[in-house]
Design an enzyme around this catalytic site. Structure first.
Site, PDB file in Angstrom:
ATOM      1  N   HIS A  31       0.854  -1.199   0.000  1.00  0.00           N
ATOM      2  CA  HIS A  31       0.000   0.000   0.000  1.00  0.00           C
ATOM      3  C   HIS A  31       0.885   1.243   0.000  1.00  0.00           C
ATOM      4  O   HIS A  31       1.462   1.623   1.018  1.00  0.00           O
ATOM      5  CB  HIS A  31      -0.932   0.027   1.204  1.00  0.00           C
ATOM      6  CG  HIS A  31      -1.923   1.159   1.158  1.00  0.00           C
ATOM      7  ND1 HIS A  31      -3.210   1.024   0.673  1.00  0.00           N
ATOM      8  CD2 HIS A  31      -1.807   2.474   1.501  1.00  0.00           C
ATOM      9  CE1 HIS A  31      -3.847   2.183   0.738  1.00  0.00           C
ATOM     10  NE2 HIS A  31      -3.017   3.080   1.245  1.00  0.00           N
ATOM     11  N   CYS A  32       1.004   1.853  -1.147  1.00  0.00           N
ATOM     12  CA  CYS A  32       1.756   3.098  -1.268  1.00  0.00           C
ATOM     13  C   CYS A  32       1.174   3.864  -2.466  1.00  0.00           C
ATOM     14  O   CYS A  32       0.359   3.321  -3.222  1.00  0.00           O
ATOM     15  CB  CYS A  32       3.244   2.831  -1.454  1.00  0.00           C
ATOM     16  SG  CYS A  32       3.611   1.644  -2.748  1.00  0.00           S
ATOM     17  N   HIS A  33       1.561   5.109  -2.579  1.00  0.00           N
ATOM     18  CA  HIS A  33       0.987   5.964  -3.622  1.00  0.00           C
ATOM     19  C   HIS A  33       2.090   6.725  -4.364  1.00  0.00           C
ATOM     20  O   HIS A  33       3.202   6.847  -3.865  1.00  0.00           O
ATOM     21  CB  HIS A  33       0.071   7.033  -3.006  1.00  0.00           C
ATOM     22  CG  HIS A  33      -0.938   6.535  -2.031  1.00  0.00           C
ATOM     23  ND1 HIS A  33      -2.072   5.838  -2.399  1.00  0.00           N
ATOM     24  CD2 HIS A  33      -1.002   6.638  -0.681  1.00  0.00           C
ATOM     25  CE1 HIS A  33      -2.793   5.552  -1.319  1.00  0.00           C
ATOM     26  NE2 HIS A  33      -2.155   6.021  -0.263  1.00  0.00           N
ATOM     27  N   THR A  77      -6.775   9.615  -3.992  1.00  0.00           N
ATOM     28  CA  THR A  77      -7.950  10.395  -4.397  1.00  0.00           C
ATOM     29  C   THR A  77      -7.589  11.739  -5.038  1.00  0.00           C
ATOM     30  O   THR A  77      -8.393  12.280  -5.783  1.00  0.00           O
ATOM     31  CB  THR A  77      -8.860  10.658  -3.184  1.00  0.00           C
ATOM     32  OG1 THR A  77      -8.096  11.314  -2.163  1.00  0.00           O
ATOM     33  CG2 THR A  77      -9.442   9.369  -2.633  1.00  0.00           C
ATOM     34  N   HIS A 185      -6.271  -0.592   5.989  1.00  0.00           N
ATOM     35  CA  HIS A 185      -5.955  -0.155   7.359  1.00  0.00           C
ATOM     36  C   HIS A 185      -6.956  -0.699   8.404  1.00  0.00           C
ATOM     37  O   HIS A 185      -7.433   0.049   9.271  1.00  0.00           O
ATOM     38  CB  HIS A 185      -5.903   1.381   7.429  1.00  0.00           C
ATOM     39  CG  HIS A 185      -5.244   2.020   6.245  1.00  0.00           C
ATOM     40  ND1 HIS A 185      -4.198   1.442   5.559  1.00  0.00           N
ATOM     41  CD2 HIS A 185      -5.483   3.204   5.597  1.00  0.00           C
ATOM     42  CE1 HIS A 185      -3.842   2.241   4.554  1.00  0.00           C
ATOM     43  NE2 HIS A 185      -4.591   3.298   4.547  1.00  0.00           N
ATOM     44  N   ASP A 261       2.163   2.993   3.204  1.00  0.00           N
ATOM     45  CA  ASP A 261       1.300   4.150   2.936  1.00  0.00           C
ATOM     46  C   ASP A 261       2.102   5.398   2.562  1.00  0.00           C
ATOM     47  O   ASP A 261       1.565   6.515   2.592  1.00  0.00           O
ATOM     48  CB  ASP A 261       0.358   4.473   4.109  1.00  0.00           C
ATOM     49  CG  ASP A 261      -0.784   5.396   3.677  1.00  0.00           C
ATOM     50  OD1 ASP A 261      -1.190   5.312   2.504  1.00  0.00           O
ATOM     51  OD2 ASP A 261      -1.245   6.210   4.492  1.00  0.00           O
ATOM     52  N   ASN A 266      -2.307  13.484   4.147  1.00  0.00           N
ATOM     53  CA  ASN A 266      -3.224  14.062   5.156  1.00  0.00           C
ATOM     54  C   ASN A 266      -2.819  13.821   6.602  1.00  0.00           C
ATOM     55  O   ASN A 266      -3.682  13.858   7.482  1.00  0.00           O
ATOM     56  CB  ASN A 266      -4.659  13.529   4.949  1.00  0.00           C
ATOM     57  CG  ASN A 266      -5.203  13.912   3.597  1.00  0.00           C
ATOM     58  OD1 ASN A 266      -5.205  15.092   3.252  1.00  0.00           O
ATOM     59  ND2 ASN A 266      -5.635  12.946   2.815  1.00  0.00           N
TER      60      ASN A 266
HETATM   61  C1  0GY Z   1      -4.258   6.385   2.640  1.00  0.00           C
HETATM   62  C2  0GY Z   1      -5.081   7.283   3.447  1.00  0.00           C
HETATM   63  C3  0GY Z   1      -5.638   8.477   3.095  1.00  0.00           C
HETATM   64  C4  0GY Z   1      -5.751   9.022   1.790  1.00  0.00           C
HETATM   65  C5  0GY Z   1      -5.960   8.345   0.641  1.00  0.00           C
HETATM   66  O1  0GY Z   1      -6.386   8.198  -1.598  1.00  0.00           O
HETATM   67  C6  0GY Z   1      -6.224   8.968  -0.662  1.00  0.00           C
HETATM   68  O2  0GY Z   1      -6.300  10.189  -0.749  1.00  0.00           O
HETATM   69  O3  0GY Z   1      -5.968   7.034   0.632  1.00  0.00           O
HETATM   70  C7  0GY Z   1      -6.226   9.287   4.194  1.00  0.00           C
HETATM   71  O4  0GY Z   1      -6.249  10.507   4.073  1.00  0.00           O
HETATM   72  O5  0GY Z   1      -6.642   8.680   5.206  1.00  0.00           O
HETATM   73  O6  0GY Z   1      -4.472   5.186   2.631  1.00  0.00           O
HETATM   74  O7  0GY Z   1      -3.382   6.847   1.959  1.00  0.00           O
END
Ligand code: 0GY
Length: 308
Positions: A31-33, A77, A185, A261, A266
């Site tokens: 889980h990473c972005h 998102t 999570h 993550d 945020n």
């Molecule tokens: C996470 C948690 C958050 C955000 C997102 O896609 C996202 O914007 O997942 C959060 O703000 O809790 O898993 O990265």
């Protein structure tokens, strides 16, 4: 395009420690972005926050620094349903990253097939109200059915207080669409409540009653109320999250995943040291056999089944 970060936005921590815990060979950060970079991959007009940039090169450098072999990149998102940055990261990974996308009903079969070829293996449905606007449930069920034909799973993100209301919908995704469902999570428990309390019991019941529901034991830094220890302290980091993660690990060892993550969207109070997050793992997966499942065999089964 130029973007201005959301006020108070904390950038990811650029000097992570080298973890004391040595990850098993082939470990997957599940889980990473990636965020942008915004100049190359603009953030979505409908986003609820504007992050700092967090590029694929920076993600891969962190992977190598921490000792992971592979990544699962989850669409954030801030990019809405434009998966370009995600797909770019997958294509640059040489097969060492797979992805979870966000799609709308309007996505074509050809687009889905192209995403599959690039390494996407799931879609994410997000129910955290501060992150997204409402999407009609019939649209989500339609998407779950369509992507199921490609063998993809459905990742769900919600907060524990919302599980009672969402239960029937999640059950329909699992039972009617036949989807494997992966919960981000641990369904965001309130860890100031007892691990045996009714809220977390409901989440465990949900996993017990739905055999293809998995959970990420990730985000202690997001869930913790006790927080990280002072620097150079021997105190256990995020210790209030440990009983929750261990409960899921112990009961469902074949259905758990773990991820950093990174770049930690945020977070307002502190930005974790990702090395310290890796050092959290042996507190929740306490034997080499459990660590192998959490970090290697489970994510490989879900994301690289052809190699298992
Ligand atoms: C996470 C948690 C958050 C955000 C997102 O896609 C996202 O914007 O997942 C959060 O703000 O809790 O898993 O990265």
């Amino acid at each position: 395009m130029e973007f201005t970060k959301t006020p108070g936005w904390l950038d990811w921590y650029a000097g992570p420690s080298i973890p004391k815990f040595k990850l098993p060979a082939g470990a997957v950060d599940a889980h990473c972005h990636v965020f942008g970079p915004g100049a190359e991959f603009p953030f979505a007009p409908e986003r609820k926050y504007t992050p700092c940039d967090a590029s694929k090169q920076q993600l891969f450098a962190l992977r190598d620094h921490l000792g992971f072999a592979r990544n699962v990149v989850v669409q954030a998102t801030c990019h809405g349903a434009d998966n370009s940055a995600l797909l770019d990261a997958l294509s640059a990974s040489g097969g060492m990253a797979r992805g979870v996308a966000t799609v709308r009903r309007s996505v074509s079969d050809a687009e889905l097939q192209a995403m599959h070829t690039a390494g996407v293996r799931g879609v994410r449905f997000n129910f955290v109200k501060r992150l997204v606007d409402f999407t009609p449930k019939d649209e989500l069920l339609e998407i779950a059915t369509r992507v199921g034909q490609l063998g993809w799973h459905v990742v769900i993100y919600f907060e524990a207080v919302d599980l009672p209301e969402l239960w029937d919908f999640f059950a329909a995704v699992h039972d009617d669409c036949g989807a494997t469902v992966v919960v981000d999570h641990m369904g965001r428990p309130d860890v100031s409540q007892p691990v045996d309390g009714p809220e977390f019991a409901l989440f465990l019941k949900f996993m017990r009653e739905h055999k293809n529901v998995w959970s990420k034991l990730s985000c202690p830094e997001r869930l913790s109320v006790s927080g990280p220890p002072a620097r150079n302290s021997e105190q256990q980091a995020y210790r209030d999250v440990v009983p929750f993660a261990r409960r899921v690990m112990d009961e469902f060892p074949e259905r758990v995943l773990w991820g950093t993550d990174w770049p930690h969207p945020n977070l307002k109070d502190h930005m974790p040291d990702d090395g310290l997050l890796v050092d959290f793992i042996p507190h929740i997966a306490v034997t080499p056999a459990l660590q192998q499942r959490l970090l290697v065999s489970n994510p490989m089964k879900l994301y690289w089944p052809e190699e298992v």
